[in-house]
Design a protein around this motif. Sequence first.
Motif, PDB file in Angstrom:
ATOM      1  N   SER A   7       3.351  -1.472  -0.237  1.00 53.09           N
ATOM      2  CA  SER A   7       2.319  -0.512  -0.596  1.00 53.09           C
ATOM      3  C   SER A   7       2.886   0.600  -1.477  1.00 53.09           C
ATOM      4  N   PRO A   8       2.463   0.659  -2.754  1.00 51.31           N
ATOM      5  CA  PRO A   8       2.839   1.810  -3.584  1.00 51.31           C
ATOM      6  C   PRO A   8       2.158   3.067  -3.046  1.00 51.31           C
ATOM      7  N   ASP A  38       6.062   6.562  -5.278  1.00 47.53           N
ATOM      8  CA  ASP A  38       6.004   6.596  -6.751  1.00 47.53           C
ATOM      9  C   ASP A  38       5.915   8.032  -7.258  1.00 47.53           C
ATOM     10  N   PRO A  72       1.850   1.392 -10.224  1.00 50.25           N
ATOM     11  CA  PRO A  72       1.848   0.475  -9.069  1.00 50.25           C
ATOM     12  C   PRO A  72       2.605  -0.819  -9.299  1.00 50.25           C
ATOM     13  N   ARG A  76       5.497  -2.221  -6.832  1.00 44.52           N
ATOM     14  CA  ARG A  76       5.384  -3.510  -6.140  1.00 44.52           C
ATOM     15  C   ARG A  76       6.608  -4.380  -6.407  1.00 44.52           C
ATOM     16  N   ASP A  92      -3.013  -1.343  -1.302  1.00 44.82           N
ATOM     17  CA  ASP A  92      -3.027  -0.008  -1.883  1.00 44.82           C
ATOM     18  C   ASP A  92      -3.138   1.007  -0.754  1.00 44.82           C
TER      19      ASP A  92
END
Length: 280
Positions: A7-8, A38, A72, A76, A92
């Motif tokens: 999961s970003p 991120d 993203p 990933r 997500d």
Amino acid sequence: MKVSIISPVYNCAPYIVECIQSLLAQTCQDFEVLLVDDHGTDDSIPVARAFVDQQGMGEKFRFLQTPCNSGPGIARNIGIEAAKGEYVAFVDSDDVWEPTFIEKLLRAAESSRADFAFCQLKYRGGAKDGKIFRNPVVKAGDFTTSAKRHFLLHFVTFSVCFLFRREFLIDNGLRFPSERNSEDTNFLTRCLLVSRRIACVDEPLYVYCIREASLSTGHDRQRYKSRLSALNKLMRTFSDLKHDSRYADLHLKQYDGVMRIIWLKKGLAQSIKDYIKNNL
């Protein structure tokens, strides 16, 4: 370990606890969760860490990070490289899973020896509330030429609806491109092209939550350029795949027309819409 959930995490502090709760509520608990920071501007990661610690579930979670804010796709990719599970799934961090997401997709993938299994997606919130986005339903097992051609023409580009065998991704060098738009289309199309076996769960097990400020719905004047770049990369990769001896049995040249349609519909036509929407 069966499944690595990737999961970003980016500016999702108000929603990430609900996402994690939906993972911990899975009927199959043989998984790890990789939360990939991120570098957002809010406290998403501290909120996630605090909740995980509160639940006493730290052994199931690993916290990774991108070198800098990268989008993203890159997040990933970092998760794919670090994953320890036999299978990989993406979620997500502002969405949720139905409790049987892992159980049903894993059962479908294993029973069919599939490269991946997929489910359908349900919207929550906004004008699309309750609407179900459906990928074509296919027969489990060999991904035949006719079924693949039909799927490529009609699939919904959400990699989050899929459970991938990690070895399939690694052996075929399948990663997301660096673009922040249409990275899903690029990645998923390449997965479909080189896959040989498939499985389907015709139920909406992924809940896509509409958030006003999400990346996919936000205002982005350069969105059209990113989309075109991702789709142009896809076409170049497709050209290379057609001449790769590993895929000789798939006869990829027979998908030339399909790929041109994908580029026109999801590349050029959608890019024109993006440009009009955000620049005029």
